[in-house]
Design a protein around this motif. Structure first.
Motif, PDB file in Angstrom:
ATOM      1  N   ARG A  82       0.823  -1.217   0.000  1.00 39.47           N
ATOM      2  CA  ARG A  82       0.000   0.000   0.000  1.00 39.47           C
ATOM      3  C   ARG A  82       0.853   1.261   0.000  1.00 39.47           C
ATOM      4  O   ARG A  82       0.463   2.287  -0.578  1.00 39.47           O
TER       5      ARG A  82
ATOM      6  N   THR B 200       1.505   2.687  -3.515  1.00 43.43           N
ATOM      7  CA  THR B 200       0.343   2.811  -4.391  1.00 43.43           C
ATOM      8  C   THR B 200       0.548   3.878  -5.459  1.00 43.43           C
ATOM      9  O   THR B 200       0.395   3.612  -6.664  1.00 43.43           O
ATOM     10  N   ARG B 201       0.894   5.076  -5.062  1.00 43.90           N
ATOM     11  CA  ARG B 201       1.038   6.169  -6.020  1.00 43.90           C
ATOM     12  C   ARG B 201       2.226   5.964  -6.943  1.00 43.90           C
ATOM     13  O   ARG B 201       2.189   6.368  -8.108  1.00 43.90           O
TER      14      ARG B 201
ATOM     15  N   ALA C 256      -2.606  -1.513 -10.942  1.00 44.85           N
ATOM     16  CA  ALA C 256      -2.404  -0.194 -10.348  1.00 44.85           C
ATOM     17  C   ALA C 256      -3.736   0.483 -10.032  1.00 44.85           C
ATOM     18  O   ALA C 256      -3.881   1.135  -8.996  1.00 44.85           O
TER      19      ALA C 256
ATOM     20  N   LEU D 260      -5.298  -1.169  -6.921  1.00 44.24           N
ATOM     21  CA  LEU D 260      -4.557  -0.744  -5.733  1.00 44.24           C
ATOM     22  C   LEU D 260      -4.870   0.704  -5.374  1.00 44.24           C
ATOM     23  O   LEU D 260      -5.092   1.044  -4.197  1.00 44.24           O
ATOM     24  N   LEU D 261      -4.918   1.573  -6.387  1.00 44.99           N
ATOM     25  CA  LEU D 261      -5.160   2.997  -6.163  1.00 44.99           C
ATOM     26  C   LEU D 261      -6.517   3.239  -5.510  1.00 44.99           C
ATOM     27  O   LEU D 261      -6.625   3.959  -4.506  1.00 44.99           O
TER      28      LEU D 261
ATOM     29  N   ASP E 296      -7.038   1.865  -1.893  1.00 41.63           N
ATOM     30  CA  ASP E 296      -6.454   2.799  -0.933  1.00 41.63           C
ATOM     31  C   ASP E 296      -7.326   4.041  -0.784  1.00 41.63           C
ATOM     32  O   ASP E 296      -7.593   4.510   0.329  1.00 41.63           O
TER      33      ASP E 296
ATOM     34  N   LEU F  85      -9.054  -4.590  -2.141  1.00 44.61           N
ATOM     35  CA  LEU F  85      -7.926  -5.011  -2.974  1.00 44.61           C
ATOM     36  C   LEU F  85      -8.158  -6.410  -3.529  1.00 44.61           C
ATOM     37  O   LEU F  85      -8.009  -6.655  -4.734  1.00 44.61           O
TER      38      LEU F  85
END
Length: 456
Positions: free
Chosen positions: A101, A104-105, A148, A151-152, A155, A394
């Motif tokens: 996590r 993430t970005r 991605a 995940l983004l 979060d 997720l």
């Protein structure tokens, strides 16, 4: 105080101590690290083994004819599978999903950079630029972007879950909302009407900026928190990715990523009204994209009747239908497919399911679909048992991504949908997709290890 009162007081205190000691102790639920979810792991290994064997069975005539090595694709797929299994094991055993996590970005930013690089240095294949060639390795950035995006937004939804549940004040601000929607519509129209696609993308961004300026004076955070937190971030990300993938063009990847984003909106808490509007906009957008892209519009005519357009793109779906029909109930037997002998082009890729149907028959097709259904079911169980919202979203996002891709691939292979180049997870030949897919399975298994609790 006389002796009688003293004895009574001592007796009462004794009774209280006995009652206090007799009360049951409150049990606490403690999270513990345990073993992985075995049914899910067995299902993943089973799919991987069947897929690897099928790559060998479907590819050896094509590999022999074009490369002089019948085992070319089989050897490479085994190598990809081994690398993927190592990555999956390392993630499962040693990497906590909370650690992932933190990046993430960074992962999302790398995905965007790679999509931009595809337009600059990407390699062309059949009229589409989707890969970056690094020596002998072909990297497809859209596969990285799928993970991605999951995940983004897992979060994001966890961080802003309270904001997403706040009510909107739509009636008080309907005029500005309608005006912003009209401006966005004009921007989309310019994007498709303008001949130069780069110029069209610039117009689209300008109209989005004007629409945003139209909305900002409303103090949208306070008046429309459901729209601000539950729609805008998803739309902005989809527009950025959509423009980059449209310019490749990569319609199939864009459809999958749009589907993933919609799924993340659903499980993230976006209000039902906005979701219904998103469905309508998504269907309209897909139709406009399909009709405006020369790479895809021709496929619609072929889809209606591939047998009448054998030389204009109908050969592959027609041969796929021949293969499925030839399999009958029990199939012609493993390795005995006839359509893979240079009738069905590159049968180890998107149309590998048709070779499976030919060799394993209707029963084999049902069995494979049942395995995928169990895979989705077990993944959902892991997601629902996850210890927190981030890990739950997720896992469910990853499973929905795989499930969506399976459904679309089978629909394309059976000509239920136009040919769009969607691979079958665990089966279709490809290094980037298989390694990233197994890495995602490692994330799911890592969460399953943390989903066990006990009372103390």
């Amino acid at each position: 105080m006389n002796n009688g009162e003293l004895n009574r007081n001592q007796g009462n205190e004794k009774v209280k101590r006995v009652q206090k000691n007799a009360l049951p102790k409150r049990k606490m639920i403690v999270q513990k690290v345990g073993g992985v979810d075995r049914p899910f792991l067995i299902c993943v290994i089973l799919l991987l083994c069947m897929g690897t064997l099928m790559v060998f069975s479907s590819s050896y005539p094509y590999a022999k004819e074009n490369f002089g090595d019948s085992y070319r694709f089989a050897k490479m797929q085994v190598l990809f599978a081994l690398v993927g299994l190592v990555v999956m094991s390392l993630i499962t055993i040693f990497i906590d999903y909370h650690f992932i996590r933190k990046f993430t970005r960074i992962i999302f930013g790398v995905g965007i950079i790679l999509l931009v690089l595809v337009l600059i240095v990407g390699s062309d294949a059949k009229g589409a630029v989707r890969w970056i060639q690094i020596g002998p390795i072909s990297l497809q950035p859209s596969e990285i972007m799928k993970f991605a995006v999951v995940l983004l937004f897992a979060d994001y939804a966890d961080r802003y879950s309270q904001k997403l549940s706040q009510p909107d004040k739509i009636r008080e601000n309907w005029q500005r909302i309608v005006g912003a929607i009209a401006l966005l519509g004009l921007g989309v129209l310019c994007f498709f009407v303008v001949q130069n696609k780069v110029l069209g993308a610039i117009f689209l961004m300008l109209f989005i900026g004007v629409a945003a300026a139209f909305i900002i004076p409303m103090n949208i955070k306070e008046t429309l928190p459901g729209l601000y937190y539950g729609v805008f971030p998803y739309v902005i990300v989809l527009v950025i990715i959509g423009v980059l993938m449209y310019l490749q063009p990569h319609l199939s990847g864009l459809i999958i990523i749009a589907g993933i984003i919609f799924c993340m909106m659903v499980i993230g808490g976006t209000k039902i009204g906005y979701l219904l509007c998103g469905i309508g906009a998504g269907v309209g957008g897909v139709l406009v994209l399909a009709l405006s892209m020369s790479h895809s519009s021709g496929r619609l005519a072929v889809w209606k009747n591939p047998f009448d357009h054998l030389l204009e793109g109908g050969w592959q779906p027609a041969q796929s239908l021949y293969a499925i029909g030839s399999g009958g109930i029990f199939g012609v037997g493993f390795g005995n497919s006839r359509q893979k002998h240079l009738y069905l082009p590159e049968p180890q890729n998107d149309y590998i399911f048709s070779i499976w149907c030919e060799e394993m028959g209707f029963i084999g097709a049902l069995f494979l679909i049942a395995v995928f259904i169990f895979f989705i079911y077990r993944g959902m169980v892991i997601g629902l048992r996850a210890p927190d919202k981030f890990s739950s979203m997720l896992v469910i996002g990853i499973i929905m991504h795989v499930g969506l891709q399976v459904i679309l691939n089978i629909a394309v292979v059976t000509n239920t949908l136009p040919s769009t180049g969607i691979s079958l997870p665990f089966f279709s030949y490809g290094g980037t997709s298989l390694i990233i897919l197994l890495a995602e399975m490692g994330v799911v298994l890592s969460v399953s290890r943390m989903s066990q609790t006990e009372k103390t």
